[in-house]
Write an enzyme that holds these catalytic residues in place. Structure first.
Site, PDB file in Angstrom:
ATOM      1  N   GLY A 243       6.811  11.413  -2.586  1.00 57.48           N
ATOM      2  CA  GLY A 243       5.580  11.277  -3.366  1.00 57.48           C
ATOM      3  C   GLY A 243       4.779  10.055  -2.971  1.00 57.48           C
ATOM      4  O   GLY A 243       5.310   9.097  -2.400  1.00 57.48           O
TER       5      GLY A 243
ATOM      6  N   GLN B 155      -0.839   3.129  -4.105  1.00 56.89           N
ATOM      7  CA  GLN B 155       0.072   2.703  -3.027  1.00 56.89           C
ATOM      8  C   GLN B 155      -0.627   2.593  -1.674  1.00 56.89           C
ATOM      9  O   GLN B 155      -0.080   2.009  -0.746  1.00 56.89           O
ATOM     10  CB  GLN B 155       1.245   3.679  -2.898  1.00 56.89           C
ATOM     11  CG  GLN B 155       2.192   3.634  -4.086  1.00 56.89           C
ATOM     12  CD  GLN B 155       3.372   4.544  -3.855  1.00 56.89           C
ATOM     13  OE1 GLN B 155       3.255   5.752  -4.031  1.00 56.89           O
ATOM     14  NE2 GLN B 155       4.487   3.992  -3.432  1.00 56.89           N
TER      15      GLN B 155
ATOM     16  N   CYS C   6      11.331   3.258  -4.259  1.00 57.56           N
ATOM     17  CA  CYS C   6       9.875   3.345  -4.144  1.00 57.56           C
ATOM     18  C   CYS C   6       9.445   2.729  -2.814  1.00 57.56           C
ATOM     19  O   CYS C   6       9.940   1.666  -2.432  1.00 57.56           O
ATOM     20  CB  CYS C   6       9.239   2.597  -5.314  1.00 57.56           C
ATOM     21  SG  CYS C   6       7.448   2.620  -5.278  1.00 57.56           S
ATOM     22  N   LEU C   7       8.507   3.384  -2.148  1.00 59.91           N
ATOM     23  CA  LEU C   7       7.986   2.882  -0.868  1.00 59.91           C
ATOM     24  C   LEU C   7       7.360   1.503  -1.019  1.00 59.91           C
ATOM     25  O   LEU C   7       7.318   0.727  -0.072  1.00 59.91           O
ATOM     26  CB  LEU C   7       6.897   3.826  -0.351  1.00 59.91           C
ATOM     27  CG  LEU C   7       7.291   5.250  -0.012  1.00 59.91           C
ATOM     28  CD1 LEU C   7       6.051   6.088   0.233  1.00 59.91           C
ATOM     29  CD2 LEU C   7       8.192   5.254   1.202  1.00 59.91           C
TER      30      LEU C   7
ATOM     31  N   HIS D  76       7.423   9.467 -11.660  1.00 59.90           N
ATOM     32  CA  HIS D  76       7.319   8.258 -10.828  1.00 59.90           C
ATOM     33  C   HIS D  76       5.872   8.032 -10.370  1.00 59.90           C
ATOM     34  O   HIS D  76       5.345   6.923 -10.465  1.00 59.90           O
ATOM     35  CB  HIS D  76       8.278   8.396  -9.631  1.00 59.90           C
ATOM     36  CG  HIS D  76       8.301   7.221  -8.709  1.00 59.90           C
ATOM     37  ND1 HIS D  76       9.396   6.386  -8.587  1.00 59.90           N
ATOM     38  CD2 HIS D  76       7.369   6.731  -7.849  1.00 59.90           C
ATOM     39  CE1 HIS D  76       9.111   5.431  -7.706  1.00 59.90           C
ATOM     40  NE2 HIS D  76       7.890   5.631  -7.230  1.00 59.90           N
ATOM     41  N   GLU D  77       5.231   9.085  -9.870  1.00 56.93           N
ATOM     42  CA  GLU D  77       3.873   8.929  -9.321  1.00 56.93           C
ATOM     43  C   GLU D  77       2.831   8.711 -10.430  1.00 56.93           C
ATOM     44  O   GLU D  77       1.891   7.939 -10.253  1.00 56.93           O
ATOM     45  CB  GLU D  77       3.487  10.125  -8.447  1.00 56.93           C
ATOM     46  CG  GLU D  77       4.415  10.413  -7.257  1.00 56.93           C
ATOM     47  CD  GLU D  77       4.788   9.210  -6.423  1.00 56.93           C
ATOM     48  OE1 GLU D  77       3.981   8.260  -6.306  1.00 56.93           O
ATOM     49  OE2 GLU D  77       5.909   9.201  -5.873  1.00 56.93           O
TER      50      GLU D  77
ATOM     51  N   HIS E  25       2.782   5.182 -11.416  1.00 55.50           N
ATOM     52  CA  HIS E  25       1.994   4.350 -10.489  1.00 55.50           C
ATOM     53  C   HIS E  25       0.530   4.261 -10.924  1.00 55.50           C
ATOM     54  O   HIS E  25      -0.107   3.222 -10.770  1.00 55.50           O
ATOM     55  CB  HIS E  25       2.033   4.934  -9.072  1.00 55.50           C
ATOM     56  CG  HIS E  25       3.180   4.449  -8.232  1.00 55.50           C
ATOM     57  ND1 HIS E  25       3.379   3.125  -7.926  1.00 55.50           N
ATOM     58  CD2 HIS E  25       4.177   5.119  -7.604  1.00 55.50           C
ATOM     59  CE1 HIS E  25       4.464   3.000  -7.152  1.00 55.50           C
ATOM     60  NE2 HIS E  25       4.971   4.197  -6.950  1.00 55.50           N
TER      61      HIS E  25
HETATM   62 CO    CO Z   1       6.693   4.640  -5.900  1.00 56.90          CO
END
Ligand code: CO
Length: 171
Positions: free
Chosen positions: A47, A52, A96-97, A138-139, A142
């Site tokens: 995702g 991000q 998470c990235l 999760h997204e 964000h």
């Molecule tokens: Co993330």
């Protein structure tokens, strides 16, 4: 299309609340295309939320890996997504990235219902469980400036990803 660089902590854009998208214009369409390109650029990436890549807009993309080899990944693009129902609870591994090198176990819902708009502007509703439910939570977090580490009781629960070559006694 462009593979966009990923913003990482402590970049303040990750803590900002994103704005709703009004008319889905050319710049939003380009953002979506670039986000898809970016998510497909790294295998295993599930995702991505617009903050991000440095854009405070309520846009997320999710790419669920295929169950069978050779099948295409299923891409979900949502504009102004909102969780309208959550049910159940489970503890699952998350990373998470934007927080590279760490992972932790977090509490998430068993299933979620989400509504939003697709890139054509049409309202869509998704009822999800398993990986898709986790990715949606999760997204969407964000978009509200929330990261998975905010769901931990304490930062002691955050685990470092050790390089595989490092023996445990030297870690
Ligand atoms: Co993330």
């Amino acid at each position: 299309m462009t593979v966009l660089p990923i913003r990482v902590l402590p970049d303040p854009v990750l803590r900002r609340k994103s704005k709703r998208v009004g008319i889905i214009g050319e710049s939003t369409k380009k953002l979506i295309a670039d986000m898809l390109e970016s998510i497909h650029a790294v295998p295993g990436r599930v995702g991505l939320a617009a903050p991000q890549v440095g854009v405070s807009l309520r846009v997320i993309v999710i790419s669920i890996p295929p169950e069978e080899e050779g099948e295409e990944a299923e891409d979900i693009i949502l504009i102004n997504p909102e969780i309208i129902k959550c049910s159940g609870e489970r503890v699952i591994e998350e990373a998470c990235l934007s927080i590279p090198g760490y992972h932790a176990e977090v509490k998430r819902a068993e299933s979620v219902s989400v509504k939003g708009r697709n890139p054509s502007g049409k309202e869509v509703r998704i009822k999800a469980k398993e990986l898709l439910a986790q990715a949606l939570e999760h997204e969407i977090d964000h978009l509200n400036g929330v990261l998975y580490i905010d769901h931990l009781e304490s930062m002691d629960k955050l685990q470092k990803v050790e390089p595989e070559a490092t023996p445990p006694d030297k870690a």
